[in-house]
Design a protein around this motif. Sequence first.
Motif, mmCIF file in Angstrom:
data_model
loop_
_atom_site.group_PDB
_atom_site.id
_atom_site.type_symbol
_atom_site.label_atom_id
_atom_site.label_comp_id
_atom_site.label_asym_id
_atom_site.label_seq_id
_atom_site.Cartn_x
_atom_site.Cartn_y
_atom_site.Cartn_z
ATOM 1 N N HIS A 282 -8.962 -3.057 -1.909
ATOM 2 C CA HIS A 282 -9.428 -2.394 -1.062
ATOM 3 C C HIS A 282 -10.656 -2.567 -1.658
ATOM 4 O O HIS A 282 -11.655 -1.552 -1.241
ATOM 5 C CB HIS A 282 -8.823 -0.884 -1.760
ATOM 6 C CG HIS A 282 -7.679 -0.098 -2.191
ATOM 7 N ND1 HIS A 282 -6.735 -0.358 -2.791
ATOM 8 C CD2 HIS A 282 -7.420 0.368 -0.240
ATOM 9 C CE1 HIS A 282 -5.418 -0.179 -2.555
ATOM 10 N NE2 HIS A 282 -6.111 0.712 -1.279
ATOM 11 N N LYS B 260 -8.628 5.068 -10.857
ATOM 12 C CA LYS B 260 -9.215 3.768 -10.171
ATOM 13 C C LYS B 260 -11.060 5.292 -10.415
ATOM 14 O O LYS B 260 -11.094 6.243 -10.986
ATOM 15 C CB LYS B 260 -9.161 4.764 -8.602
ATOM 16 C CG LYS B 260 -7.846 3.701 -8.514
ATOM 17 C CD LYS B 260 -7.242 3.507 -7.520
ATOM 18 C CE LYS B 260 -6.507 2.305 -6.899
ATOM 19 N NZ LYS B 260 -6.191 1.777 -5.523
ATOM 20 N N TRP C 297 -1.163 6.180 -11.330
ATOM 21 C CA TRP C 297 -2.424 6.525 -11.511
ATOM 22 C C TRP C 297 -3.019 7.579 -10.439
ATOM 23 O O TRP C 297 -2.617 8.219 -9.596
ATOM 24 C CB TRP C 297 -2.579 4.545 -10.932
ATOM 25 C CG TRP C 297 -2.635 4.443 -9.364
ATOM 26 C CD1 TRP C 297 -3.796 4.796 -8.264
ATOM 27 C CD2 TRP C 297 -1.737 4.275 -8.210
ATOM 28 N NE1 TRP C 297 -3.452 4.186 -6.547
ATOM 29 C CE2 TRP C 297 -1.966 4.028 -6.807
ATOM 30 C CE3 TRP C 297 -0.222 3.632 -8.756
ATOM 31 C CZ2 TRP C 297 -1.951 3.496 -6.197
ATOM 32 C CZ3 TRP C 297 0.291 3.185 -7.793
ATOM 33 C CH2 TRP C 297 -0.726 2.683 -6.060
ATOM 34 N N GLU D 141 0.357 6.420 -6.870
ATOM 35 C CA GLU D 141 -0.420 6.970 -7.475
ATOM 36 C C GLU D 141 0.157 8.936 -7.184
ATOM 37 O O GLU D 141 1.149 8.866 -6.329
ATOM 38 C CB GLU D 141 -1.662 6.917 -5.839
ATOM 39 C CG GLU D 141 -2.385 8.024 -6.096
ATOM 40 C CD GLU D 141 -3.380 8.350 -5.013
ATOM 41 O OE1 GLU D 141 -3.795 7.627 -3.708
ATOM 42 O OE2 GLU D 141 -4.611 8.549 -4.202
ATOM 43 N N ARG E 204 -12.151 -0.797 -7.757
ATOM 44 C CA ARG E 204 -11.657 -0.250 -6.418
ATOM 45 C C ARG E 204 -12.826 -0.538 -5.444
ATOM 46 O O ARG E 204 -12.478 -0.788 -4.338
ATOM 47 C CB ARG E 204 -10.227 0.375 -5.800
ATOM 48 C CG ARG E 204 -11.016 2.119 -6.201
ATOM 49 C CD ARG E 204 -11.757 2.430 -5.701
ATOM 50 N NE ARG E 204 -11.166 3.055 -4.416
ATOM 51 C CZ ARG E 204 -11.599 3.390 -3.185
ATOM 52 N NH1 ARG E 204 -13.162 3.025 -3.278
ATOM 53 N NH2 ARG E 204 -10.833 3.164 -1.973
ATOM 54 N N CYS F 106 0.858 -1.264 0.345
ATOM 55 C CA CYS F 106 0.000 0.132 -0.184
ATOM 56 C C CYS F 106 0.663 1.042 -0.151
ATOM 57 O O CYS F 106 0.388 2.229 -1.031
ATOM 58 C CB CYS F 106 -1.462 0.199 0.597
ATOM 59 S SG CYS F 106 -1.804 1.575 0.983
ATOM 60 N N GLU G 232 -2.533 -5.820 -3.298
ATOM 61 C CA GLU G 232 -1.314 -5.413 -2.027
ATOM 62 C C GLU G 232 -0.734 -5.483 -1.432
ATOM 63 O O GLU G 232 -1.361 -7.019 -0.491
ATOM 64 C CB GLU G 232 -1.940 -4.073 -1.375
ATOM 65 C CG GLU G 232 -2.379 -2.962 -1.949
ATOM 66 C CD GLU G 232 -3.146 -2.021 -0.669
ATOM 67 O OE1 GLU G 232 -3.103 -0.564 -1.181
ATOM 68 O OE2 GLU G 232 -3.418 -2.273 0.227
ATOM 69 N N ASP H 180 -8.921 -4.166 -8.573
ATOM 70 C CA ASP H 180 -8.091 -4.439 -7.079
ATOM 71 C C ASP H 180 -7.904 -4.910 -6.105
ATOM 72 O O ASP H 180 -9.390 -4.359 -5.199
ATOM 73 C CB ASP H 180 -8.450 -2.744 -6.504
ATOM 74 C CG ASP H 180 -7.223 -2.088 -5.315
ATOM 75 O OD1 ASP H 180 -7.178 -3.189 -4.279
ATOM 76 O OD2 ASP H 180 -7.477 -1.533 -5.637
ATOM 77 N N PRO I 292 -3.236 9.108 0.039
ATOM 78 C CA PRO I 292 -4.831 9.990 0.949
ATOM 79 C C PRO I 292 -5.816 9.374 2.101
ATOM 80 O O PRO I 292 -5.476 8.577 1.875
ATOM 81 C CB PRO I 292 -5.174 10.208 -0.288
ATOM 82 C CG PRO I 292 -4.864 8.249 -1.145
ATOM 83 C CD PRO I 292 -3.753 8.296 -0.561
ATOM 84 N N GLY J 30 -6.348 8.023 -7.942
ATOM 85 C CA GLY J 30 -6.502 7.868 -6.486
ATOM 86 C C GLY J 30 -8.516 7.944 -6.625
ATOM 87 O O GLY J 30 -8.664 8.941 -7.518
#
Length: 354
Positions: free
Chosen positions: A201, A134, A105, A86, A164, A24, A227, A198, A54, A107
């Motif tokens: 998540h 995402k 990417w 990210e 996700r 992560c 992850e 994903d 974040p 988020g």
Amino acid sequence: MELELKKLDLPSDNERPIVIAGPCSAETEEQVMTTARQLAEKGCHMFRAGVWKPRTKPGGFEGNGEKALPWMKQVKEETGMLTATEVATPEHVELALKYGIDILWVGARTTANPFAVQALADAMRGIDNPVFVKNPVNPDLELWIGGLERINGAGIKRLAAIHRGFSSYDKKIYRNLPMWQIPIELHRRIPDLPIICDPSHISGRRDLIAPLCQQAMDMGMDGLIVESHCDPEKAWSDAPQQVTPDVLDYILSILVIREEMQTTENIRALRKQIDEIDNQLIDILAKRMRISREIGQYKKEHGMTVVQTSRYNEIMEKRGAQGALLGIGQDCVKKIFEQIHEESVNQQIEVINK
Ligand code: PEP
Ligand code: MN
């Protein structure tokens, strides 16, 4: 707006989907390098790690920022894996590119904000790196597509979407509801856009990663971003959902990638059956609505209210239990009947007001 796409052209093994794996967060040089070496040894080609995190509340680990970027560079130099991170601000984009990050990417929290996505798109103008977008935290397909369009509008053609899951107030088994109909509809709308799942998540739990990976493959998704941490329990963020590179390798090794060709004939026959059953369902619903309107007429003549709460509760409870007995999720049956009931009420109101 139509997207102008180019092949992603990312490394993958023939028998496996595109896989991007890594922790992560990039926590320490040692954690990054150990995890990366273990993943590379298992044949992984792409390494992910969050450099800027974040977090919902301040005080959580918000990432090492620029300090972690040389570690990512080292991963690439030593293992040959491509690196992904990210980016949430134009400054992140600039720094990530400066340190040779291959894949950027956007988020989930960023995709939800068109101002932020536009600022990112402007900062990305002219690059040829793959960019993954995402889904936004809220279940809004248009917002997701809007984000993809903004990035594409800046000339980024090596584009993919990451599914996700979607945030919900009442947490059930998943941390984020998959709501598969949304990525399915995205695929219908933009068939050439690769979609990467994903499962980390979505689930928030490592024991659900394997079944979600399989489900993503069964739905025809193009890849997985998972992850993976050398010591998941001690992870500084998202500890419950991370798996070791060893476990990830096992999960990937038992994945069944179904050949579309083999089953085309069977599927065609089965789809025909589904079409017939759907026709019957609609006929039956229409019949139910006709009776509902008759009841509406009765209620009108006898001065009764449209919604009779006790009757409503009885229907919901009975149908839910019936569904459960037949192997349909109780919640699902409840939702269907809530919709049916709503439509019945509307039809009765129409009759009463006539
Ligand atoms: C992540 O990939 O670590 C992450 C923060 O994901 P999301 O934006 O989907 O919450
Ligand atoms: Mn995470």
